[in-house]
Design a protein around this motif. Structure first.
Motif, PDB file in Angstrom:
ATOM      1  N   VAL A  33       0.830  -1.207   0.000  1.00 16.05           N
ATOM      2  CA  VAL A  33       0.000   0.000   0.000  1.00 16.05           C
ATOM      3  C   VAL A  33       0.867   1.261   0.000  1.00 16.05           C
ATOM      4  O   VAL A  33       0.552   2.237  -0.682  1.00 16.05           O
ATOM      5  N   TYR A  34       1.958   1.238   0.751  1.00 18.09           N
ATOM      6  CA  TYR A  34       2.763   2.445   0.928  1.00 18.09           C
ATOM      7  C   TYR A  34       4.056   2.448   0.111  1.00 18.09           C
ATOM      8  O   TYR A  34       4.933   3.264   0.365  1.00 18.09           O
ATOM      9  N   ARG A  35       4.150   1.563  -0.882  1.00 19.16           N
ATOM     10  CA  ARG A  35       5.340   1.525  -1.750  1.00 19.16           C
ATOM     11  C   ARG A  35       5.556   2.911  -2.366  1.00 19.16           C
ATOM     12  O   ARG A  35       4.625   3.525  -2.863  1.00 19.16           O
ATOM     13  N   GLY A  36       6.765   3.403  -2.282  1.00 16.87           N
ATOM     14  CA  GLY A  36       7.081   4.719  -2.820  1.00 16.87           C
ATOM     15  C   GLY A  36       6.866   5.848  -1.830  1.00 16.87           C
ATOM     16  O   GLY A  36       7.288   6.971  -2.066  1.00 16.87           O
ATOM     17  N   VAL A  37       6.208   5.559  -0.715  1.00 13.42           N
ATOM     18  CA  VAL A  37       5.950   6.562   0.322  1.00 13.42           C
ATOM     19  C   VAL A  37       6.867   6.329   1.512  1.00 13.42           C
ATOM     20  O   VAL A  37       7.405   7.275   2.073  1.00 13.42           O
ATOM     21  N   VAL A  38       7.012   5.067   1.884  1.00  9.76           N
ATOM     22  CA  VAL A  38       7.864   4.702   3.014  1.00  9.76           C
ATOM     23  C   VAL A  38       9.235   4.280   2.481  1.00  9.76           C
ATOM     24  O   VAL A  38       9.398   4.051   1.280  1.00  9.76           O
ATOM     25  N   PRO A  39      10.239   4.166   3.343  1.00  8.50           N
ATOM     26  CA  PRO A  39      11.570   3.760   2.878  1.00  8.50           C
ATOM     27  C   PRO A  39      11.540   2.405   2.157  1.00  8.50           C
ATOM     28  O   PRO A  39      10.693   1.550   2.445  1.00  8.50           O
ATOM     29  N   ASP A  40      12.472   2.212   1.243  1.00  8.73           N
ATOM     30  CA  ASP A  40      12.536   0.969   0.471  1.00  8.73           C
ATOM     31  C   ASP A  40      12.706  -0.260   1.359  1.00  8.73           C
ATOM     32  O   ASP A  40      12.246  -1.345   1.015  1.00  8.73           O
ATOM     33  N   ASP A  41      13.359  -0.094   2.508  1.00  7.21           N
ATOM     34  CA  ASP A  41      13.564  -1.223   3.413  1.00  7.21           C
ATOM     35  C   ASP A  41      12.481  -1.303   4.495  1.00  7.21           C
ATOM     36  O   ASP A  41      12.681  -1.925   5.536  1.00  7.21           O
ATOM     37  N   PHE A  42      11.340  -0.713   4.232  1.00 11.13           N
ATOM     38  CA  PHE A  42      10.240  -0.662   5.199  1.00 11.13           C
ATOM     39  C   PHE A  42       9.878  -2.050   5.733  1.00 11.13           C
ATOM     40  O   PHE A  42       9.772  -2.251   6.940  1.00 11.13           O
ATOM     41  N   ALA A  43       9.649  -3.017   4.844  1.00  9.00           N
ATOM     42  CA  ALA A  43       9.220  -4.353   5.283  1.00  9.00           C
ATOM     43  C   ALA A  43      10.259  -4.977   6.213  1.00  9.00           C
ATOM     44  O   ALA A  43       9.899  -5.567   7.238  1.00  9.00           O
TER      45      ALA A  43
END
Length: 185
Positions: A33-43
């Motif tokens: 859902v937040y791809r491109g909004v949160v950092p690339d290493d979010f997961a």
């Protein structure tokens, strides 16, 4: 991608054995859902701070927190969590004195195949009923904002930075009063 039939979903409380599936589902859906909004290493950040033992224990013991999962043929397609407010993370940010309701919708995610099927509304209604409630939404999530607005939630007029694992993106609170929810449905 083929959508699901929300009427086929079995909604139930998760068991302690569902804790790992719950965590993985939530992280995967948040990252999507937040791809491109949160950092690339979010997961990876989210997985690193998950406490599986605590989640398993929470699922094993009754509490005032409502957690539900939706499954179709054993596939997890939705999850919701509503808890007493304010949450511990809100207290840590000094937001506890301004909780606009006694219940918080902490999580509501459905798989991509379940979006637009009515499953999210079904899960939210099962977790909150028509009670006063609030939630936090990441700025820019317009689809979710429209969904919640259709269910009586309005912008509470504040914006704060999310925690480090979220990259400090801005988020805002939305609130629903019981009478407002009945009028919007």
């Amino acid at each position: 991608m083929e959508t699901i039939d929300a009427a086929q979903a079995v909604i139930r409380e998760p068991a302690a054995t569902d804790a790992e599936r719950w965590d993985e589902f939530i992280v995967a859906e948040q990252a999507a859902v937040y791809r491109g909004v949160v950092p690339d290493d979010f997961a990876e950040r989210q997985r690193a701070q998950r406490d599986r033992a605590a989640r398993t224990a929470a699922f094993a013991h009754p509490s005032t927190t409502v957690r539900l999962i939706a499954e179709i043929d054993g596939e997890l397609v939705g999850a919701v969590e509503a808890c007493d407010a304010p949450a511990a993370w809100e207290r840590s940010l000094g937001l506890a004195d301004d909780a606009p309701a006694d219940r918080e919708l902490g999580r509501l995610y459905v798989s991509e195949r379940a979006r637009g099927t009515g499953l999210a509304a079904k899960l939210m209604d099962a977790a909150l009923g028509a009670d006063d409630a609030y939630l936090w939404i990441i700025d820019g999530n317009e689809r979710a904002k429209r969904f919640y607005a259709r269910r009586g939630f309005v912008d509470y007029g504040e914006s704060v930075a999310a925690g480090p694992s979220w990259g400090g993106v801005s988020m805002r609170r939305m609130v629903r009063r019981a009478g407002d929810a009945a009028q919007s449905n």
